[in-house]
Design a protein around this motif. Sequence first.
Motif, PDB file in Angstrom:
ATOM      1  N   SER A   1      -2.462  -1.819   4.655  1.00  0.00           N
ATOM      2  CA  SER A   1      -1.140  -0.733   4.269  1.00  0.00           C
ATOM      3  C   SER A   1      -1.190  -0.449   2.496  1.00  0.00           C
ATOM      4  O   SER A   1      -2.325  -1.200   1.851  1.00  0.00           O
ATOM      5  CB  SER A   1      -0.082  -1.628   4.605  1.00  0.00           C
ATOM      6  OG  SER A   1       0.635  -2.779   4.509  1.00  0.00           O
ATOM      7  N   LYS A   2      -1.095   0.003   2.160  1.00  0.00           N
ATOM      8  CA  LYS A   2      -0.858  -0.311   0.816  1.00  0.00           C
ATOM      9  C   LYS A   2      -0.290  -1.099   0.209  1.00  0.00           C
ATOM     10  O   LYS A   2      -0.647  -1.338  -0.901  1.00  0.00           O
ATOM     11  CB  LYS A   2       0.315   1.498   0.291  1.00  0.00           C
ATOM     12  CG  LYS A   2      -0.859   2.497   0.982  1.00  0.00           C
ATOM     13  CD  LYS A   2       0.225   3.557   0.035  1.00  0.00           C
ATOM     14  CE  LYS A   2      -0.551   5.108   0.330  1.00  0.00           C
ATOM     15  NZ  LYS A   2       0.248   6.149  -0.280  1.00  0.00           N
ATOM     16  N   PRO A   3       1.024  -1.896   0.541  1.00  0.00           N
ATOM     17  CA  PRO A   3       1.218  -2.839  -0.658  1.00  0.00           C
ATOM     18  C   PRO A   3      -0.143  -4.246   0.421  1.00  0.00           C
ATOM     19  O   PRO A   3      -0.329  -4.864  -1.083  1.00  0.00           O
ATOM     20  CB  PRO A   3       2.273  -3.190   0.709  1.00  0.00           C
ATOM     21  CG  PRO A   3       3.919  -2.274   0.953  1.00  0.00           C
ATOM     22  CD  PRO A   3       1.901  -1.183   1.359  1.00  0.00           C
ATOM     23  N   ARG A   4      -0.924  -3.889   1.137  1.00  0.00           N
ATOM     24  CA  ARG A   4      -1.385  -5.296   0.877  1.00  0.00           C
ATOM     25  C   ARG A   4      -2.848  -4.832  -0.273  1.00  0.00           C
ATOM     26  O   ARG A   4      -3.640  -6.137  -0.286  1.00  0.00           O
ATOM     27  CB  ARG A   4      -2.507  -4.903   2.560  1.00  0.00           C
ATOM     28  CG  ARG A   4      -1.400  -5.677   3.700  1.00  0.00           C
ATOM     29  CD  ARG A   4      -2.182  -5.740   4.908  1.00  0.00           C
ATOM     30  NE  ARG A   4      -3.436  -6.118   5.373  1.00  0.00           N
ATOM     31  CZ  ARG A   4      -3.795  -6.073   5.981  1.00  0.00           C
ATOM     32  NH1 ARG A   4      -3.772  -5.967   7.006  1.00  0.00           N
ATOM     33  NH2 ARG A   4      -5.344  -6.746   5.984  1.00  0.00           N
ATOM     34  N   LYS A   5      -3.346  -3.833  -0.119  1.00  0.00           N
ATOM     35  CA  LYS A   5      -4.367  -3.170  -0.490  1.00  0.00           C
ATOM     36  C   LYS A   5      -3.677  -3.674  -2.650  1.00  0.00           C
ATOM     37  O   LYS A   5      -4.549  -4.096  -3.071  1.00  0.00           O
ATOM     38  CB  LYS A   5      -4.413  -1.717  -0.380  1.00  0.00           C
ATOM     39  CG  LYS A   5      -5.231  -0.935   0.387  1.00  0.00           C
ATOM     40  CD  LYS A   5      -4.854   0.193   0.619  1.00  0.00           C
ATOM     41  CE  LYS A   5      -5.627   0.424   2.322  1.00  0.00           C
ATOM     42  NZ  LYS A   5      -5.795   2.447   2.120  1.00  0.00           N
ATOM     43  N   PHE A   6      -2.394  -3.487  -3.022  1.00  0.00           N
ATOM     44  CA  PHE A   6      -1.396  -3.189  -4.394  1.00  0.00           C
ATOM     45  C   PHE A   6      -1.760  -5.295  -4.458  1.00  0.00           C
ATOM     46  O   PHE A   6      -2.327  -5.137  -5.512  1.00  0.00           O
ATOM     47  CB  PHE A   6      -0.572  -3.350  -4.232  1.00  0.00           C
ATOM     48  CG  PHE A   6       0.188  -3.046  -5.595  1.00  0.00           C
ATOM     49  CD1 PHE A   6      -0.764  -2.587  -6.546  1.00  0.00           C
ATOM     50  CD2 PHE A   6       0.908  -4.234  -5.990  1.00  0.00           C
ATOM     51  CE1 PHE A   6       0.281  -2.298  -7.872  1.00  0.00           C
ATOM     52  CE2 PHE A   6       1.516  -4.478  -6.727  1.00  0.00           C
ATOM     53  CZ  PHE A   6       1.429  -3.931  -8.554  1.00  0.00           C
ATOM     54  N   PHE A   7      -1.080  -6.303  -3.609  1.00  0.00           N
ATOM     55  CA  PHE A   7      -1.311  -7.292  -3.663  1.00  0.00           C
ATOM     56  C   PHE A   7      -3.059  -7.690  -3.753  1.00  0.00           C
ATOM     57  O   PHE A   7      -3.468  -8.574  -4.515  1.00  0.00           O
ATOM     58  CB  PHE A   7      -1.012  -7.791  -2.214  1.00  0.00           C
ATOM     59  CG  PHE A   7      -1.222  -9.421  -2.355  1.00  0.00           C
ATOM     60  CD1 PHE A   7      -0.194  -9.679  -3.222  1.00  0.00           C
ATOM     61  CD2 PHE A   7      -1.732 -10.210  -1.704  1.00  0.00           C
ATOM     62  CE1 PHE A   7       0.518 -10.768  -3.358  1.00  0.00           C
ATOM     63  CE2 PHE A   7      -1.298 -11.234  -1.020  1.00  0.00           C
ATOM     64  CZ  PHE A   7      -0.566 -11.963  -2.604  1.00  0.00           C
TER      65      PHE A   7
ATOM     66  N   ALA B   1      -1.322  -9.559   8.189  1.00  0.00           N
ATOM     67  CA  ALA B   1       0.127  -8.838   8.422  1.00  0.00           C
ATOM     68  C   ALA B   1       0.889  -9.698   8.790  1.00  0.00           C
ATOM     69  O   ALA B   1       0.748 -11.026   9.330  1.00  0.00           O
ATOM     70  CB  ALA B   1      -0.033  -7.336   9.425  1.00  0.00           C
TER      71      ALA B   1
ATOM     72  N   GLN C   1      -0.662  -3.945  13.452  1.00  0.00           N
ATOM     73  CA  GLN C   1      -0.284  -4.139  11.915  1.00  0.00           C
ATOM     74  C   GLN C   1      -1.678  -4.907  11.593  1.00  0.00           C
ATOM     75  O   GLN C   1      -1.412  -4.441   9.799  1.00  0.00           O
ATOM     76  CB  GLN C   1       1.193  -5.297  11.792  1.00  0.00           C
ATOM     77  CG  GLN C   1       2.099  -4.898  12.352  1.00  0.00           C
ATOM     78  CD  GLN C   1       3.294  -5.507  11.905  1.00  0.00           C
ATOM     79  OE1 GLN C   1       3.236  -6.705  12.011  1.00  0.00           O
ATOM     80  NE2 GLN C   1       4.266  -5.148  12.346  1.00  0.00           N
TER      81      GLN C   1
ATOM     82  N   TYR D   1       0.458 -14.160   8.334  1.00  0.00           N
ATOM     83  CA  TYR D   1      -0.734 -13.314   7.363  1.00  0.00           C
ATOM     84  C   TYR D   1      -2.665 -13.439   7.493  1.00  0.00           C
ATOM     85  O   TYR D   1      -2.410 -12.825   7.581  1.00  0.00           O
ATOM     86  CB  TYR D   1      -0.253 -12.867   5.663  1.00  0.00           C
ATOM     87  CG  TYR D   1      -0.620 -12.752   5.372  1.00  0.00           C
ATOM     88  CD1 TYR D   1      -0.589 -10.586   5.186  1.00  0.00           C
ATOM     89  CD2 TYR D   1      -1.925 -12.649   4.394  1.00  0.00           C
ATOM     90  CE1 TYR D   1      -1.008 -10.556   4.209  1.00  0.00           C
ATOM     91  CE2 TYR D   1      -2.658 -11.555   3.772  1.00  0.00           C
ATOM     92  CZ  TYR D   1      -1.831  -9.847   3.467  1.00  0.00           C
ATOM     93  OH  TYR D   1      -2.347  -9.367   2.981  1.00  0.00           O
TER      94      TYR D   1
END
Length: 209
Positions: free
Chosen positions: A194-200, A24, A189, A19
Motif C-alpha cells: 500500500s501507499k502508506p507502506r511505501k511511504f513508511f 501488513a 493484505q 506486520y
Amino acid sequence: IVFPIIAFCLTLPYAIYQYYKYGAIPILRTLIIFSFIYYLINAYFMTILPLPSVESVAKMTSPTMKLTPFYSVPFVWNQPSTYISTLLEPNMRVILFNILLTVPFGIYLRYYFQLSFKKTIFFTFLLSLSFELIQLSALFGIYPRPYRLFEIDDLITNTLGGMLGYAICPLFAHFLPTREKLDSIAYEQGQKVSKPRKFFAFLIDALFI
C-alpha cells in the motif's frame, strides 16, 4: 481512561509481529486481540478494586478462605418453596455476576483461539484461580492480609461462566468472520504494497541515507 492505553501498549507488540509476518497489520484481528486484552484488564481489576486503606485491612479479623462448596447458595433443595426467595437474595446477584465475568473469556477461547471445550474449562479455571490467588496474596503483599475472601464458589461460578461462553459462542460467531477468513484477509493484505507502506519504507531509507 488508562485501561485502553494499557491495552493498546500490550497489543502493539502483537501488531508489530503481524506486520512482520504478513507485511501488513490485519485490522480486525488486531482489534480482537486489543478487545481481549482490554477485557482481561477489566476482569482482573474488577476482582481487585476498590482498594481499601492499609489501616482498615490491618484491623480485619474475618476469615480469608471459604472452601465449602455452594455455601453461598442458600437453597433448601427438598423445599421448592424456598427457590424464589433464594433467587432474590443479594448472594444470587453476586453469583450471577461471577458467572457473567468469564462468559466473554469462553467466547474468545472458542471463537478466536479455537480451543476445545475441555481446554476452555481448564483455562477458565486457571483464570479464576489467578483471581483468587491474587486476592489471597493480599495483592502481592501490599496489604498485611487479604482484604477479599478466597472462595471455592467463585472458582465454580467463574468456570461455569467460561462454559456458558463456549456454548453461546456460535450466536456471536455467526456475525463475525471465521478464523480462516481472518487469516486469508491478513495474507491478502500482505501481498499488496500500500501507499502508506511505501511511504513508511521511504522514510526509513531516507533516515539511513
